[in-house]
Design an enzyme around this catalytic site. Structure first.
Site, short mmCIF file in Angstrom:
data_model
loop_
_atom_site.label_atom_id
_atom_site.label_comp_id
_atom_site.label_asym_id
_atom_site.label_seq_id
_atom_site.Cartn_x
_atom_site.Cartn_y
_atom_site.Cartn_z
N GLU A 1 0.78 -1.22 0.13
CA GLU A 1 0.05 -0.04 -0.04
C GLU A 1 0.77 1.08 0.25
O GLU A 1 0.71 2.30 -0.60
CB GLU A 1 -0.77 -0.13 1.09
N HIS B 1 -11.60 -4.49 8.45
CA HIS B 1 -12.25 -4.28 7.03
C HIS B 1 -13.26 -3.41 7.10
O HIS B 1 -14.14 -3.14 5.94
CB HIS B 1 -12.46 -5.46 6.30
#
Lengths: 377, 327
Positions: free
Chosen positions: B60, B129
């Site tokens: 990321e 999440h």
């Protein structure tokens, strides 16, 4: 028992042609020799590994089926990776600590944890339920690669506590996958483990895919070769070979526990199923690839070996299948009878001793729930 | 007029941007053949090829940082981060770098980067999440934060975001991908103002992203009870459009903020503060907030739903603001 001369194990040099790896059992079930690694199991131990593999696969299939029937929220199947997990899981000594991902159901089984535990987790009934310290198996980690840092810190603690050295020394195994190898966290774990000579084995199951992305999107060199740049040994093992997976892991753990520092094992395997039940692998890979890997199935080769060596007969195989079926059925029954947690539990375990706003919200929610009492009458 | 989904609207926006400007490209995990973790980029690889629809390694920090580099080099990158939770692995690149480079370069380098990510809960994906951290990003000077709540905004916000010299974070609400609505052509929309989605006179309900529909549902229920609620969609979380908010509150004299983020140190706290700072004497009741429970979002469905703002909670808050007792 395994023995290994880790100084010869993989590491630098030129890349060997793929798939060169440590292998002790071919896909056809032929026992082959390796200059550095071997196993010397009793007949009963060989049969035991077969039993583990079959049961682990069966329980995993049952979990997938339960998810498909709406009984679990999600499931990350280990299908195809049974040998890497059982081999490495059985190589752990009692005192060794494992840091798993969310796919290590096979290792969990080898640690003696009730297989209902991860199903309770993915059913939303509890947060895993097992005691990591009692079983020396940490909680599943969901965020990719994060556990490699936890494992490194834990391993450094073992050194600090003076529990490295000799056969009784402790070691740590950190599980992760090929996708995680691109994470900064994992690379930082390698740096730390190396400079602090931490007693840790980085066990990478290269199952060829990070969700949809093939291994080529993560690396241009075989993953095990990365270890050389960090200053510790790395090797590749046939991750579909339970004997080789056991041998290399046992050797690496023993080296770590004796103070020889970290190492990286790349278990070369294949995720035969989906990334999770939310995934559809037919969107990104062709069927012939799966066929090719099915020929290298981790269970088939052990069965062929037992058969050829006359270590087991049809009655044994039938009995193992029957046991697996029994355990799967039992697992299903227990999953279906798990009670839903009381809704008020959503406020549990945010702070061990509560917190003002949290406590107020809990009280308000309890009042709200209580307002329904009697309405059913 | 054609019915389209939120997901298709975003895909169409990316497609249009790629066709209009060759500097635009998309990168992230699984955006290629897989079509993105939430199916947004499905089919784009086939049209634009792997140079412009780029599957990246699982890094990321790298794909956000590389996006900054590409933007500095004159490109107009769209970076897809799978969920806001994973953007935490790229925080240094987003906050310390993208948001500050204009300042740290004495005005020489703007960072025209667009970062798209999924936010929100309600899909049983557990704590790591499911969080709503967009309000947290809205804390950061130098960033522009967008939260499309409608198909039209999903379709229309990307192009102005790419034209904007700021690093723009677009928060796509995960529970909306399958929502459909009518799309009239798909014109670009402004990314500066809040919108009144339902006019009313008794109370102002303020939502955005996933809580817009919660607010509208609550408003419908309140209407059955003779309460006429106005619903304001923030649309842009930074900079906040104070004028639209305050204009509404000055007319209705009551405000209820609905935010899937936590209330402590939050976007809802900021809005509440602005209302009390600037319209205190217009208020007939304290500003109320309906937020997520102060817990990591639970995985079990019944607990997850209990932790999130629901229309019933909004209705109760509005009734309390109006001094009506429940029951």
């Amino acid at each position: 028992m395994a023995k290994g001369d880790r100084t010869k194990a993989g590491g630098g040099g030129t890349a060997p042609p793929e798939p060169e790896f440590v292998q002790l059992l071919t896909p056809d079930g032929e026992r082959v020799a390796h200059p550095d690694y071997t196993v010397d199991f009793t007949d009963e131990e060989y049969r035991g590994l077969y039993r583990d593999l079959v049961i682990v696969r069966k329980l995993d299939a049952e979990a997938t089926a339960l998810q498909r029937q709406g009984e679990l929220g999600i499931w990350a199947s280990l299908l195809g990776q049974e040998a890497a997990q059982v081999g490495s899981g059985r190589a752990l000594r009692e005192q060794d600590m494992a840091f798993p991902t969310y796919r290590e159901h096979g290792v969990l089984y080898c640690r003696g944890i009730d297989p209902i535990m991860p199903l309770g987790l993915f059913r939303g009934v509890n947060q895993g339920g097992w005691d990591p310290n009692a079983f020396k198996f940490n909680m599943y980690t969901i965020v990719i690669g994060a556990q490699t840092l936890h494992a490194t810190g834990y391993a450094m603690g073992i050194t600090k506590d003076g529990r490295v050295g000799g056969g009784d020394g402790e070691a740590v195994i950190a599980y992760f996958g090929d996708g995680a190898s691109s994470q900064g966290d994992v690379n930082e774990a390698f740096v730390w483990a190396s400079v602090f000579n931490a007693p840790i084995v980085f066990f990478c199951q290269n199952n060829q895919y990070a969700i949809s992305e093939p291994i080529e999107r993560q690396t241009r060199v075989p993953l095990y070769q990365r270890a050389a740049g960090f200053g510790f040994p790395g090797l590749r093992v046939d991750g579909n070979d339970v004997l080789a997976s056991y041998a290399v892991t046992r050797a690496a753990l023993d080296a770590a526990r004796q103070g020889q520092g970290p190492s990286l094992i790349e278990a070369y395997t294949y995720r035969m199923g989906a990334h999770t039940t939310s995934d559809d692998p037919t969107r990104y890979r062709i069927a012939s690839e799966l066929d090719a890997w099915q020929a290298k199935d981790p269970i088939k080769r052990v069965r062929a070996f037992l058969d050829k060596q006359q270590l087991a007969d049809e009655a044994f195989f039938a009995e193992v299948d029957a046991q697996a079926q029994r355990e799967a059925t039992h697992l299903r029954e227990r999953v279906l009878s798990m009670p839903n947690p009381h809704p008020e539990q959503l406020f549990d375990n945010v702070y061990p001793h509560g917190s003002p706003l949290l406590d107020a919200e809990r009280a308000e929610f309890a009042d709200y729930l209580a307002s329904f009492e009697g309405s059913a009458n | 007029m054609a019915d389209t989904t939120y997901r298709e609207a975003i895909r169409e926006a990316i497609r249009e941007a790629m066709r209009r400007d060759e500097r635009v490209f998309l990168m992230g995990e699984d955006v290629g053949p897989y079509g993105g973790a939430f199916g947004v980029s499905l089919g784009l690889l086939e049209e634009f090829g792997p140079e412009r629809i780029r599957d990246t390694p699982l890094s990321e920090s790298a794909f956000v940082g590389a996006g900054i580099g590409a933007a500095l080099g004159g490109m107009r990158p769209i970076v897809e981060v799978m969920t806001v939770n994973f953007s935490l692995l790229a925080l240094d690149q987003i906050i310390n770098n993208a948001a500050t480079l204009l300042h740290m370069s004495g005005g020489q380098f703007a960072v025209p980067l667009v970062i798209r990510m999924t936010t929100g809960a309600g899909r049983q994906l557990a704590a790591q999440h499911s969080h709503s951290l967009e309000g947290w990003y809205a804390h950061i000077p130098g960033l522009r934060i967008l939260a499309p709540a409608t198909v039209a905004d999903a379709r229309g916000m990307l192009w102005p975001a790419l034209r904007c010299p700021d690093p723009v974070l677009i928060f796509e609400y995960g529970g909306l991908y399958n929502a459909s609505g009518e799309l009239d052509g798909g014109a670009a929309v402004d990314i500066d103002t809040a919108a009144v989605r339902r006019p009313g006179s008794d109370v102002t309900i303020i939502g955005y992203g996933g809580t817009l529909s919660t607010s509208l549902t609550a408003a419908d229920r309140l209407a059955d009870d003779g309460i006429d609620a106005e619903v304001v969609d923030l649309r842009t979380l930074r900079p906040l459009d104070d004028a639209t908010l305050l204009d509404s509150v000055r007319r209705t004299h009551r405000a209820v903020i609905v935010d899937e983020g936590w209330r402590s140190g939050s976007l809802s706290a900021e809005i509440s503060a602005r209302i009390t700072e600037q319209a205190f004497y217009d208020l007939d009741a304290p500003v109320a907030r309906v937020c997520s429970a102060e817990v990591p979002i639970p995985y079990a469905r019944h607990m997850e739903q209990a932790a999130l703002p629901q229309p019933a909670g909004v209705v109760a808050a509005v009734r309390a603001a109006l001094g009506r007792s429940d029951g």
